[in-house]
Design an enzyme around this catalytic site. Structure first.
Site, PDB file in Angstrom:
ATOM      1  N   LYS A 173      34.823  12.952  44.398  1.00 17.05           N
ATOM      2  CA  LYS A 173      34.092  11.907  44.898  1.00 17.05           C
ATOM      3  C   LYS A 173      33.710  12.451  46.407  1.00 17.05           C
ATOM      4  O   LYS A 173      34.472  13.307  47.121  1.00 17.05           O
ATOM      5  CB  LYS A 173      34.890  10.658  45.407  1.00 17.05           C
ATOM      6  CG  LYS A 173      35.214   9.807  44.132  1.00 17.05           C
ATOM      7  CD  LYS A 173      35.820   8.562  44.614  1.00 17.05           C
ATOM      8  CE  LYS A 173      35.999   7.528  43.325  1.00 17.05           C
ATOM      9  NZ  LYS A 173      36.217   6.319  43.869  1.00 17.05           N
ATOM     10  N   ARG A 211      28.889  -3.858  56.763  1.00 17.76           N
ATOM     11  CA  ARG A 211      27.915  -4.808  57.004  1.00 17.76           C
ATOM     12  C   ARG A 211      27.853  -6.117  56.303  1.00 17.76           C
ATOM     13  O   ARG A 211      28.886  -6.363  55.823  1.00 17.76           O
ATOM     14  CB  ARG A 211      26.669  -3.957  56.295  1.00 17.76           C
ATOM     15  CG  ARG A 211      26.805  -3.954  54.737  1.00 17.76           C
ATOM     16  CD  ARG A 211      25.582  -2.970  53.863  1.00 17.76           C
ATOM     17  NE  ARG A 211      25.958  -3.332  52.745  1.00 17.76           N
ATOM     18  CZ  ARG A 211      26.743  -2.403  51.669  1.00 17.76           C
ATOM     19  NH1 ARG A 211      27.153  -1.375  52.368  1.00 17.76           N
ATOM     20  NH2 ARG A 211      26.875  -2.595  50.818  1.00 17.76           N
TER      21      ARG A 211
HETATM   22  C1  MV4 Z   1      36.230   4.988  40.754  1.00 16.28           C
HETATM   23  C2  MV4 Z   1      36.198   4.620  39.154  1.00 16.28           C
HETATM   24  C3  MV4 Z   1      37.221   5.142  38.721  1.00 16.28           C
HETATM   25  N1  MV4 Z   1      38.090   5.568  39.198  1.00 16.28           N
HETATM   26  N2  MV4 Z   1      37.246   5.703  41.192  1.00 16.28           N
HETATM   27  C4  MV4 Z   1      31.890   3.428  41.586  1.00 16.28           C
HETATM   28  C5  MV4 Z   1      31.117   2.981  42.831  1.00 16.28           C
HETATM   29  C6  MV4 Z   1      32.047   3.371  44.006  1.00 16.28           C
HETATM   30  N3  MV4 Z   1      32.352   2.567  45.069  1.00 16.28           N
HETATM   31  C7  MV4 Z   1      33.324   3.771  43.316  1.00 16.28           C
HETATM   32  N4  MV4 Z   1      32.981   3.738  42.117  1.00 16.28           N
HETATM   33  C8  MV4 Z   1      34.038   3.984  41.054  1.00 16.28           C
HETATM   34  N5  MV4 Z   1      35.185   4.671  41.409  1.00 16.28           N
HETATM   35  C9  MV4 Z   1      38.189   5.963  40.374  1.00 16.28           C
HETATM   36  N6  MV4 Z   1      39.392   6.635  40.943  1.00 16.28           N
HETATM   37  C10 MV4 Z   1      35.065   4.149  38.618  1.00 16.28           C
HETATM   38  C11 MV4 Z   1      33.903   3.720  39.537  1.00 16.28           C
HETATM   39  C12 MV4 Z   1      32.943   3.133  38.902  1.00 16.28           C
HETATM   40  C13 MV4 Z   1      32.470   1.675  38.877  1.00 16.28           C
HETATM   41  C14 MV4 Z   1      33.384   1.069  39.703  1.00 16.28           C
HETATM   42  C15 MV4 Z   1      33.072  -0.336  39.935  1.00 16.28           C
HETATM   43  C16 MV4 Z   1      32.035  -0.806  39.119  1.00 16.28           C
HETATM   44  C17 MV4 Z   1      31.391  -0.223  38.518  1.00 16.28           C
HETATM   45  C18 MV4 Z   1      31.573   1.302  38.403  1.00 16.28           C
HETATM   46  C19 MV4 Z   1      30.750   1.994  37.423  1.00 16.28           C
HETATM   47  C20 MV4 Z   1      31.107   3.143  37.245  1.00 16.28           C
HETATM   48  C21 MV4 Z   1      32.073   3.978  38.101  1.00 16.28           C
END
Ligand code: MV4
Length: 449
Positions: free
Chosen positions: A158, A292
């Site tokens: 990330k 926000r």
């Molecule tokens: C993640 C994850 C799986 N594992 N982190 C997507 C938006 C950002 N704020 C963080 N996100 C994600 N982080 C870990 N460690 C999967 C996502 C993610 C996701 C999270 C919430 C709603 C939809 C999503 C779609 C794809 C990936």
């Protein structure tokens, strides 16, 4: 209390802030780009200042123009809405230096939360659960390999400056790690101007749950329960609801308390949202904090009866939150559908003239929009046309109320996401509360994540 507030935004949220100001007896100034000359915020504000051409970089992101608009109109405070400059710590600092109140948290707190790996570290130290991850930004290839080994595959790379899904990579095994780190670094450098990335354990089908908070300038912090925002497409939320079907009062109280305690320590002020991932065993992990007011704040307003934008203004003016305890009572269930101007096949934004427009009403229905018949959806900004929000005694009532409200929503001249929302409302799994972040992939061939 402020006599005059400048609104540094457009569309429905600019109108939303105008509503709050009118009810509080505060004069409003909106800034607008040439593309928004005939918009409702310009019509309903007490004063309007054109700050430049349609392109955001030359108008809604133009700090110098916005500050001068505030100065010439004698506005004492600026409400940034969401998007644009809402989470820009440098802008909040310029406001401070210009003796204009920025309606939001302090710039140092915004800066901390804008740095996702620092925010994660800070929140972990304050007792919020986080996923196993690297110890901050990975500084070398060896460090990345060692961290991933320790976390256990799959891991996620990330961007430290990311958020909202940009600059992320899933890494299934060691072979893919270094290429993924390099790609993510390049993407992050291009998108955010810094290549910093960190690693986190990857959760394959999580839910996205967030807590709404309010904090005054006297150390009082409260939470307003959770919102379920799992149904997304390409990191754009389609609909949100409160409460989450995955929560009960005990979990809400426990997580809400942890959030409140952490934010007290940080010295957080104003409205904010703490995002969590929920895994299949209903464990929650802190992801990031948004400093926000969010698009989906109305669902929290519907279940708590509070006006969050008024609270933001009162808090910024130094008023104490007149609330006992850590939270407020919540009643019923609320759902919001984001009605976007988009092509139903390609999901490409579909700008143009709205030729016919009718909004649904009746018990438990709220529509936040700046659109009207004969108005133009410009191609320069995000494609949100309206937020359709319902409240019901329980989730079943909210779902059926949303279904009938969608049926009675007429938008002609452009295509919108109304049909996909109708499909979701009719879906047995959605009705049963059974979904994760991959839910949408079965409605659309090229949607998903
Ligand atoms: C993640 C994850 C799986 N594992 N982190 C997507 C938006 C950002 N704020 C963080 N996100 C994600 N982080 C870990 N460690 C999967 C996502 C993610 C996701 C999270 C919430 C709603 C939809 C999503 C779609 C794809 C990936």
């Amino acid at each position: 209390m402020f006599k005059k507030i400048l609104i540094a935004n457009r569309g429905e949220i600019a109108l939303r802030v105008i509503c709050a100001c009118k009810e509080l007896g505060i004069q409003t100034v909106v800034v607008y780009s040439e593309a928004d000359r005939f918009s409702l915020p310009v019509r309903f504000a007490d004063a309007a200042v054109c700050i430049g051409p349609p392109k955001s970089s030359e108008s809604y992101l133009n700090v110098a123009s916005i500050i001068s608009a505030a100065e010439v109109t004698n506005a004492e405070a600026i409400h940034p809405g969401y998007g644009f400059l809402a989470e820009n710590a440098a802008f909040a600092e310029v406001c401070e230096a210009s003796k204009i109140t920025f309606i939001g948290p302090r710039p140092d707190v915004m800066r901390l939360m804008g740095d996702k790996d620092k925010a994660r570290k800070a929140m972990a130290q304050l007792g919020l659960p986080v996923l196993p991850g690297s110890d901050g930004v990975v500084q070398s290839e060896t460090e990345a390999v060692e961290a991933a080994e320790k976390i256990g595959y799959p891991v996620m790379v990330k961007a430290a400056a990311g958020g909202g899904g940009r600059g992320m990579r899933v890494v299934p095994s060691k072979a893919e790690l270094l290429p993924a780190v390099r790609t993510a670094q390049n993407e992050a450098a291009a998108a955010f101007g810094t290549p910093d990335v960190y690693l986190e354990k990857y959760i394959s089908s999580p839910r996205h749950i967030e807590f709404q908070v309010l904090a005054d300038q006297h150390g009082k912090v409260i939470h307003l329960g959770e919102r379920e925002c799992t149904i997304q497409r390409r990191h754009q939320k389609l609909l949100e609801e409160s409460p989450s079907t995955q929560f009960n009062a005990a979990l809400r109280k426990r997580m809400g308390h942890q959030v409140v305690e952490a934010l007290k320590e940080i010295g957080y002020t104003n409205a904010g949202t703490v995002e969590f991932l929920m895994d299949e065993d209903r464990n929650l992990y802190f992801l990031e904090m948004n400093t926000r007011i969010q698009v989906e704040h109305p669902v929290t307003e519907m279940v708590t009866g509070l006006d969050l934008v008024k609270k933001q203004i009162l808090i910024a003016a130094g008023e104490p939150l007149p609330i006992e305890g850590e939270t407020v009572p919540m009643r019923g269930h609320s759902i919001e559908c984001r009605i976007c101007a988009e092509n139903p096949e390609t999901f490409a934004p579909s700008a143009g003239k709205i030729t016919g427009f009718h909004v649904p009403g009746g018990t438990g229905v709220r529509v936040d929009t700046a659109a009207y018949a004969e108005s133009i959806v410009p191609p320069y900004y995000d494609s949100l046309v309206a937020k359709l929000v319902v409240h019901g005694d329980d989730r079943a009532e909210a779902v059926s109320r949303m279904a009938r409200a969608l049926e009675m929503f007429i938008v002609e001249g452009i295509s919108t996401s109304i049909p996909i929302h109708e499909k979701i409302m009719a879906d047995p799994d959605f009705r049963a509360g059974k979904f994760d972040t991959r839910f949408l992939t079965r409605f659309v061939t090229n949607g998903g994540v």
